[in-house]
Design a protein around this motif. Structure first.
Motif, PDB file in Angstrom:
ATOM      1  N   GLY A   1     -37.938   0.225 131.059  1.00 54.92           N
ATOM      2  CA  GLY A   1     -38.213   1.611 131.403  1.00 54.92           C
ATOM      3  C   GLY A   1     -37.271   2.513 130.637  1.00 54.92           C
ATOM      4  O   GLY A   1     -36.242   2.065 130.116  1.00 54.92           O
ATOM      5  N   ILE A   2     -37.616   3.778 130.537  1.00 56.98           N
ATOM      6  CA  ILE A   2     -36.785   4.753 129.833  1.00 56.98           C
ATOM      7  C   ILE A   2     -36.593   5.962 130.732  1.00 56.98           C
ATOM      8  O   ILE A   2     -37.314   6.152 131.711  1.00 56.98           O
ATOM      9  CB  ILE A   2     -37.422   5.171 128.493  1.00 56.98           C
ATOM     10  N   THR A   3     -35.629   6.783 130.420  1.00 60.14           N
ATOM     11  CA  THR A   3     -35.322   7.900 131.302  1.00 60.14           C
ATOM     12  C   THR A   3     -36.187   9.121 130.986  1.00 60.14           C
ATOM     13  O   THR A   3     -36.178   9.636 129.871  1.00 60.14           O
ATOM     14  CB  THR A   3     -33.827   8.277 131.270  1.00 60.14           C
TER      15      THR A   3
ATOM     16  N   TRP B   1     -36.405  11.759 127.798  1.00 61.52           N
ATOM     17  CA  TRP B   1     -37.566  11.667 126.924  1.00 61.52           C
ATOM     18  C   TRP B   1     -38.729  12.562 127.344  1.00 61.52           C
ATOM     19  O   TRP B   1     -39.739  12.618 126.651  1.00 61.52           O
ATOM     20  CB  TRP B   1     -38.020  10.216 126.797  1.00 61.52           C
ATOM     21  N   LEU B   2     -38.597  13.278 128.449  1.00 61.57           N
ATOM     22  CA  LEU B   2     -39.594  14.285 128.805  1.00 61.57           C
ATOM     23  C   LEU B   2     -38.899  15.631 129.068  1.00 61.57           C
ATOM     24  O   LEU B   2     -39.126  16.607 128.370  1.00 61.57           O
ATOM     25  CB  LEU B   2     -40.407  13.841 130.018  1.00 61.57           C
ATOM     26  N   HIS B   3     -38.028  15.647 130.043  1.00 63.81           N
ATOM     27  CA  HIS B   3     -37.361  16.900 130.431  1.00 63.81           C
ATOM     28  C   HIS B   3     -36.550  17.494 129.290  1.00 63.81           C
ATOM     29  O   HIS B   3     -36.607  18.705 129.039  1.00 63.81           O
ATOM     30  CB  HIS B   3     -36.463  16.612 131.636  1.00 63.81           C
ATOM     31  N   ARG B   4     -35.807  16.650 128.571  1.00 61.91           N
ATOM     32  CA  ARG B   4     -34.938  17.161 127.501  1.00 61.91           C
ATOM     33  C   ARG B   4     -35.718  17.478 126.235  1.00 61.91           C
ATOM     34  O   ARG B   4     -35.556  18.559 125.653  1.00 61.91           O
ATOM     35  CB  ARG B   4     -33.833  16.151 127.193  1.00 61.91           C
TER      36      ARG B   4
ATOM     37  N   ALA C   1     -41.004  22.642 127.556  1.00 59.11           N
ATOM     38  CA  ALA C   1     -42.174  23.408 127.988  1.00 59.11           C
ATOM     39  C   ALA C   1     -43.048  22.582 128.924  1.00 59.11           C
ATOM     40  O   ALA C   1     -43.545  23.081 129.948  1.00 59.11           O
ATOM     41  CB  ALA C   1     -42.980  23.866 126.778  1.00 59.11           C
ATOM     42  N   LEU C   2     -43.227  21.306 128.590  1.00 63.43           N
ATOM     43  CA  LEU C   2     -43.996  20.426 129.466  1.00 63.43           C
ATOM     44  C   LEU C   2     -43.257  20.203 130.777  1.00 63.43           C
ATOM     45  O   LEU C   2     -43.870  20.190 131.854  1.00 63.43           O
ATOM     46  CB  LEU C   2     -44.256  19.095 128.765  1.00 63.43           C
ATOM     47  N   SER C   3     -41.946  20.047 130.707  1.00 63.73           N
ATOM     48  CA  SER C   3     -41.140  19.883 131.922  1.00 63.73           C
ATOM     49  C   SER C   3     -41.291  21.092 132.838  1.00 63.73           C
ATOM     50  O   SER C   3     -41.461  20.948 134.059  1.00 63.73           O
ATOM     51  CB  SER C   3     -39.671  19.676 131.547  1.00 63.73           C
ATOM     52  N   ASP C   4     -41.267  22.291 132.272  1.00 66.59           N
ATOM     53  CA  ASP C   4     -41.423  23.511 133.076  1.00 66.59           C
ATOM     54  C   ASP C   4     -42.808  23.568 133.719  1.00 66.59           C
ATOM     55  O   ASP C   4     -42.950  23.970 134.880  1.00 66.59           O
ATOM     56  CB  ASP C   4     -41.202  24.747 132.204  1.00 66.59           C
ATOM     57  N   LEU C   5     -43.828  23.171 132.961  1.00 60.01           N
ATOM     58  CA  LEU C   5     -45.192  23.179 133.502  1.00 60.01           C
ATOM     59  C   LEU C   5     -45.299  22.211 134.682  1.00 60.01           C
ATOM     60  O   LEU C   5     -45.918  22.530 135.712  1.00 60.01           O
ATOM     61  CB  LEU C   5     -46.192  22.791 132.411  1.00 60.01           C
ATOM     62  N   ILE C   6     -44.684  21.054 134.545  1.00 63.68           N
ATOM     63  CA  ILE C   6     -44.712  20.070 135.635  1.00 63.68           C
ATOM     64  C   ILE C   6     -43.969  20.614 136.854  1.00 63.68           C
ATOM     65  O   ILE C   6     -44.435  20.491 138.004  1.00 63.68           O
ATOM     66  CB  ILE C   6     -44.090  18.741 135.164  1.00 63.68           C
ATOM     67  N   ASN C   7     -42.816  21.245 136.619  1.00 65.49           N
ATOM     68  CA  ASN C   7     -42.044  21.811 137.731  1.00 65.49           C
ATOM     69  C   ASN C   7     -42.852  22.852 138.494  1.00 65.49           C
ATOM     70  O   ASN C   7     -42.804  22.910 139.733  1.00 65.49           O
ATOM     71  CB  ASN C   7     -40.746  22.439 137.211  1.00 65.49           C
ATOM     72  N   GLU C   8     -43.580  23.686 137.763  1.00 69.08           N
ATOM     73  CA  GLU C   8     -44.400  24.710 138.409  1.00 69.08           C
ATOM     74  C   GLU C   8     -45.506  24.089 139.257  1.00 69.08           C
ATOM     75  O   GLU C   8     -45.886  24.627 140.303  1.00 69.08           O
ATOM     76  CB  GLU C   8     -45.025  25.624 137.346  1.00 69.08           C
ATOM     77  N   ALA C   9     -46.012  22.945 138.794  1.00 67.06           N
ATOM     78  CA  ALA C   9     -47.143  22.318 139.481  1.00 67.06           C
ATOM     79  C   ALA C   9     -46.718  21.491 140.699  1.00 67.06           C
ATOM     80  O   ALA C   9     -47.326  21.586 141.769  1.00 67.06           O
ATOM     81  CB  ALA C   9     -47.909  21.433 138.500  1.00 67.06           C
ATOM     82  N   ILE C  10     -45.653  20.674 140.555  1.00 61.32           N
ATOM     83  CA  ILE C  10     -45.313  19.730 141.633  1.00 61.32           C
ATOM     84  C   ILE C  10     -43.852  19.814 142.065  1.00 61.32           C
ATOM     85  O   ILE C  10     -43.399  19.016 142.886  1.00 61.32           O
ATOM     86  CB  ILE C  10     -45.630  18.282 141.209  1.00 61.32           C
ATOM     87  N   GLY C  11     -43.087  20.783 141.525  1.00 61.22           N
ATOM     88  CA  GLY C  11     -41.663  20.849 141.833  1.00 61.22           C
ATOM     89  C   GLY C  11     -40.862  19.959 140.904  1.00 61.22           C
ATOM     90  O   GLY C  11     -41.413  19.263 140.045  1.00 61.22           O
ATOM     91  N   ASP C  12     -39.539  19.940 141.069  1.00 60.16           N
ATOM     92  CA  ASP C  12     -38.683  19.203 140.134  1.00 60.16           C
ATOM     93  C   ASP C  12     -38.124  17.904 140.708  1.00 60.16           C
ATOM     94  O   ASP C  12     -37.231  17.291 140.133  1.00 60.16           O
ATOM     95  CB  ASP C  12     -37.538  20.094 139.659  1.00 60.16           C
ATOM     96  N   THR C  13     -38.669  17.436 141.835  1.00 56.40           N
ATOM     97  CA  THR C  13     -38.148  16.198 142.421  1.00 56.40           C
ATOM     98  C   THR C  13     -38.401  14.984 141.522  1.00 56.40           C
ATOM     99  O   THR C  13     -37.740  13.951 141.663  1.00 56.40           O
ATOM    100  CB  THR C  13     -38.773  15.946 143.797  1.00 56.40           C
TER     101      THR C  13
ATOM    102  N   LEU D   1     -37.555  14.597 138.605  1.00 56.74           N
ATOM    103  CA  LEU D   1     -36.391  14.327 137.767  1.00 56.74           C
ATOM    104  C   LEU D   1     -35.483  13.266 138.390  1.00 56.74           C
ATOM    105  O   LEU D   1     -34.783  12.539 137.683  1.00 56.74           O
ATOM    106  CB  LEU D   1     -35.602  15.619 137.531  1.00 56.74           C
ATOM    107  N   GLN D   2     -35.505  13.196 139.715  1.00 56.82           N
ATOM    108  CA  GLN D   2     -34.744  12.156 140.417  1.00 56.82           C
ATOM    109  C   GLN D   2     -35.635  10.982 140.805  1.00 56.82           C
ATOM    110  O   GLN D   2     -35.152   9.860 140.961  1.00 56.82           O
ATOM    111  CB  GLN D   2     -34.096  12.736 141.688  1.00 56.82           C
ATOM    112  N   ASP D   3     -36.925  11.239 140.962  1.00 54.52           N
ATOM    113  CA  ASP D   3     -37.871  10.195 141.357  1.00 54.52           C
ATOM    114  C   ASP D   3     -39.130  10.330 140.501  1.00 54.52           C
ATOM    115  O   ASP D   3     -40.087  10.991 140.887  1.00 54.52           O
ATOM    116  CB  ASP D   3     -38.220  10.318 142.835  1.00 54.52           C
TER     117      ASP D   3
END
Length: 781
Positions: free
Chosen positions: A443-445, A449-452, A456-468, A470-472
């Protein structure tokens, strides 16, 4: 608590810096110092007797540290805002940091992802590696040929993130071993040794939780104190012999001198690391409780000499008997196998190994003899297999056998790979001790490899489902609910297009070839090797080109094929493939008759910072290894979580990716691992498929040059029966590409499948992999 702004102002005043006139490099140094100080205050007091894991690996590829640490500290936005008041772009500052060239590819990046996840999971897990002065090499292309240049990644003698703890040990080579009885124990003495000093440096590894700070420990080889009686020439030679051990990553081992240097590197790492653990154990509980406090994990076979080195310390220095020492070692050490390729199953000629490491060789011989006797007495059904299972046999020391015999647990890195290890490669060991073997899919982090790399994709995901997530990362599965949301899918498409334009502006701007950002970006980025089959991709591209020449309307949209890969300096076949790709690129990219519908670009010097630009822009992920050859793959996971659709064989972790995302959201093709065991005659495919003839004939008929410079590629496929079965899979591969073309014309459906891949990528998180290791391997943590 002081804000980042206040801390930066204090630090600049302390060092008398004028921020108004500061260079990008000065800003980077300033930010790094403030972050370092903050990290040092974030350490949590831990129980001294809690178990710690030490992950031994010849490679680590952590990437640039400043951006990661700012993010983990929650300072990223503050840094952007403060620097903007001085008209400084944080992105430009971050780009001044060099990539630490401490590894080569997936093995090193996996190790770094695991360190990230261990810190995030608040697990006391540290890396143990070497502080290389130079990386593998810096790749440049000259007339389409790979040129290897020294990669001196450190701009000065020190590196801004490294810290020097107070630890040094002596590592010895060559010499003679003498033993004599001293009461009831044997005492070993050594003479005529060549000694090297191991100095320990460390780089802090922070978790996203901000609470746990682990370490990446790195050893540097230095000369011991110089004897003033030596001549200047002798002193220079001593210094050279010492420093060359950590000078280059993977020195050329095609000569006996190169093999000796590789062996020195491997023993230097494990000896320095083992001595450090030995010292720590004496401070905290003693050697007899070593396995209660320290676990050792071997990342592939390179550090497997940790087994006899620990035995040496426990017996020769501590005075333990064999049985007690062996019980401690085989409880504490675990081993991950990363390959099924015979060429990568390390073995060393005894004639080199024995004189270089005489005491280690003695211990390995004893381990071997005890193991062979055990097989003879307790596994009579395997008596005829003893020579094939022995550590010392056929004139070599077999490191894979040493790692298996001396480890508590052995794991493969995907379901298929683990199955093949237990049923084929290591079948005799697995049949004797099936409980020793397990499987942990790589597995990779996602935080890297996504958030960093894809904010822009990370922000879109956060808007849709929140930022949890990133930990899970399993939380990403909630994105499946948006597969019917046209606005969400359209925004996903816009982000991909912006990422493609960014790649064009930052990386492809150096290419002579103009790239259409509206074209389909097909990416093949990984180590250049025959089994990874970059040549199959290239031959298919030539096939597409010949079709376009006949019918310019053959493609409904433009396609851009992007390659990024390094070939080992001594790997002639791989380097010829690089040259061939450049040659077809020069023909295709200049042909006006195909109306710009097809472009081919080979990006030089593939590295982490380049991958950060390339992977978010990819729309098709090439994972086309011969089934049964790729242990797992991690590039496939990085591309998946950034929304690329995989075209791939049923190999490694790609099989499991298809299970989680759905086969209808990928383009699987070709023979499976069982099929590749069947008889194969490449010439029969050549004779019956005119497309194959048409792509192979130009290799020898003078299409590219008068002297048929690619005849060796042709003969490898026809006369040498195509070792990696490109021709067997060519037709299926071509058909899969037609499916890609058909789907891409329906952008909404394409984005729906892209989102399905992102949503399913949570399983391929290194956080999950680390949890699996805790449950299946490191059960005492």
């Amino acid at each position: 608590m002081d804000s980042l702004k206040m801390l930066l102002l204090k630090e600049s005043q302390q060092h008398h810096l004028s921020l108004q006139d500061a260079s990008l490099e000065t800003w980077h140094d300033l930010l790094s110092r403030v972050v370092q100080k903050k990290i040092s205050t974030n350490r949590i007091a831990k129980d001294t007797y809690a178990t710690q894991l030490f992950y031994f690996s010849m490679e680590f590829l952590p990437g640039r540290f400043l951006r990661n640490n700012l993010d983990h500290l929650g300072w990223l936005d503050q840094a952007k805002s403060f620097l903007s008041t001085y008209e400084i772009d944080l992105h430009d500052v971050l780009n001044t940091e060099n990539d630490p060239a401490l590894g080569n590819g997936g093995l090193g990046r996996l190790a770094s992802c695991f360190l990230d996840s261990m810190a995030n999971k608040k697990l006391r897990g540290h890396g143990m590696g070497l502080l290389y002065e130079y990386g593998l090499f810096k790749q440049e292309f000259l007339s389409g040929r790979q040129i290897e240049l020294p990669d001196r990644w450190k701009q000065s003698s020190s590196y801004e993130w490294e810290q020097k703890p107070d630890a040094e040990y002596t590592v010895s080579f060559w010499g003679k071993v003498h033993q004599h009885n001293n009461g009831d124990r044997l005492v070993f003495e050594y003479t005529d040794q060549e000694q090297v000093q191991a100095k320990l440096y460390s780089i802090p590894i922070t978790g996203y939780s901000q609470e746990q700070v682990n370490q990446l420990y790195l050893w540097k080889a230095c000369p011991t104190e110089i004897d003033p009686s030596l001549t200047a020439e002798q002193q220079l030679l001593k210094r050279k012999k010492a420093t060359e051990i950590t000078e280059f990553l993977y020195p050329d081992d095609s000569t006996s001198e190169g093999m000796i240097l590789r062996l020195k590197q491997q023993y230097f790492l494990v000896s320095a690391g083992a001595q450090h653990l030995f010292t720590l154990a004496h401070r905290h509980g003693g050697i007899r409780t070593f396995f209660n406090h320290y676990l050792v994990h071997i990342n592939d076979t390179h550090p497997s000499m940790i087994i006899p080195e620990l035995m040496r310390l426990f017996m020769d220095v501590e005075g333990l008997g064999w049985d007690e020492a062996w019980a401690i070692v085989t409880t504490s050490v675990h081993y991950t196998n990363h390959t099924l390729l015979a060429e990568a199953m390390e073995k060393w000629p005894i004639v080199l190994f024995q004189p270089l490491l005489p005491r280690i060789y003695e211990i390995i011989v004893e381990i071997n003899e005890r193991f062979c006797r055990s097989v003879w007495h307790h596994h009579s059904e395997k008596r005829d297999k003893i020579s094939d299972m022995a550590i010392v046999s056929y004139g070599h020391v077999h490191m894979v056998h040493l790692a298996v015999i001396g480890s508590n647990k052995v794991n493969g890195v995907s379901t298929l790979h683990s199955h093949l290890l237990q049923t084929e490669t290591l079948v005799n060991f697995a049949q004797m001790n099936p409980k020793k073997f397990t499987s942990v899919t790589n597995g990779i982090t996602h935080r890297f490899w996504l958030h960093r790399v894809n904010p822009a994709l990370s922000d879109l995901i956060n808007e849709a489902i929140g930022d949890t997530w990133l930990q899970d990362p399993f939380e990403l599965i909630k994105l499946a609910d948006f597969q019917t949301s046209t606005p969400f899918l359209e925004e996903l498409s816009k982000i991909k297009k912006r990422n493609k334009q960014t790649l064009i502006d930052t990386t492809l701007t150096f290419s002579e070839t103009k790239v259409d950002p509206g074209s389909l970006f097909d990416v093949h980025c990984k180590r250049l090797h025959g089994y990874k089959r970059q040549l199959l991709n290239a031959l298919h591209i030539w096939h597409l080109y010949t079709e376009l020449r006949e019918n310019p309307d053959r493609l409904p949209f433009p396609r851009t094929f992007l390659f990024a890969a390094k070939a080992a300096p001594g790997y002639a076949f791989a380097k010829k493939v690089i040259h061939y790709i450049h040659t077809i690129a020069s023909v295709i990219n200049k042909d006006a008759t195909i109306q710009g519908k097809l472009k081919v670009i080979f990006i030089e010097n593939y590295r982490i910072s380049l991958a950060e630009q390339l992977i978010p822009a990819a729309e098709v992920s090439e994972q086309i290894s011969l089934a049964g050859k790729e242990a797992s793959g991690t590039g496939n996971m990085k591309l998946m979580m950034n929304g690329a659709l995989t075209i791939g064989t049923r190999d490694g972790a790609t099989i499991e990716m298809a299970e989680h995302a759905g086969e209808d959201n990928m383009f699987l093709f070709g023979a499976n691992a069982a099929d590749t065991k069947k008889p194969y005659f490449s010439k029969s495919y050549y004779d019956k498929d005119i497309r194959i003839k048409n792509v192979l004939q130009p290799l020898v008929n003078g299409t590219f040059s008068d002297n048929a410079i690619y005849s060796d590629l042709y003969y490898s496929l026809i006369q040498n029966n195509d070792e990696y079965r490109l021709l067997q899979d060519f037709s299926s591969y071509a058909q899969a590409h037609k499916q890609i073309e058909l789907l891409y014309t329906d952008q909404l459906l394409w984005q729906k499948k892209s989102l399905a891949n992102i949503a399913a990528s949570g399983y391929f998180s290194s956080d999950r992999a680390i949890e699996d290791y805790q449950a299946r391997v490191w059960t005492s943590i």
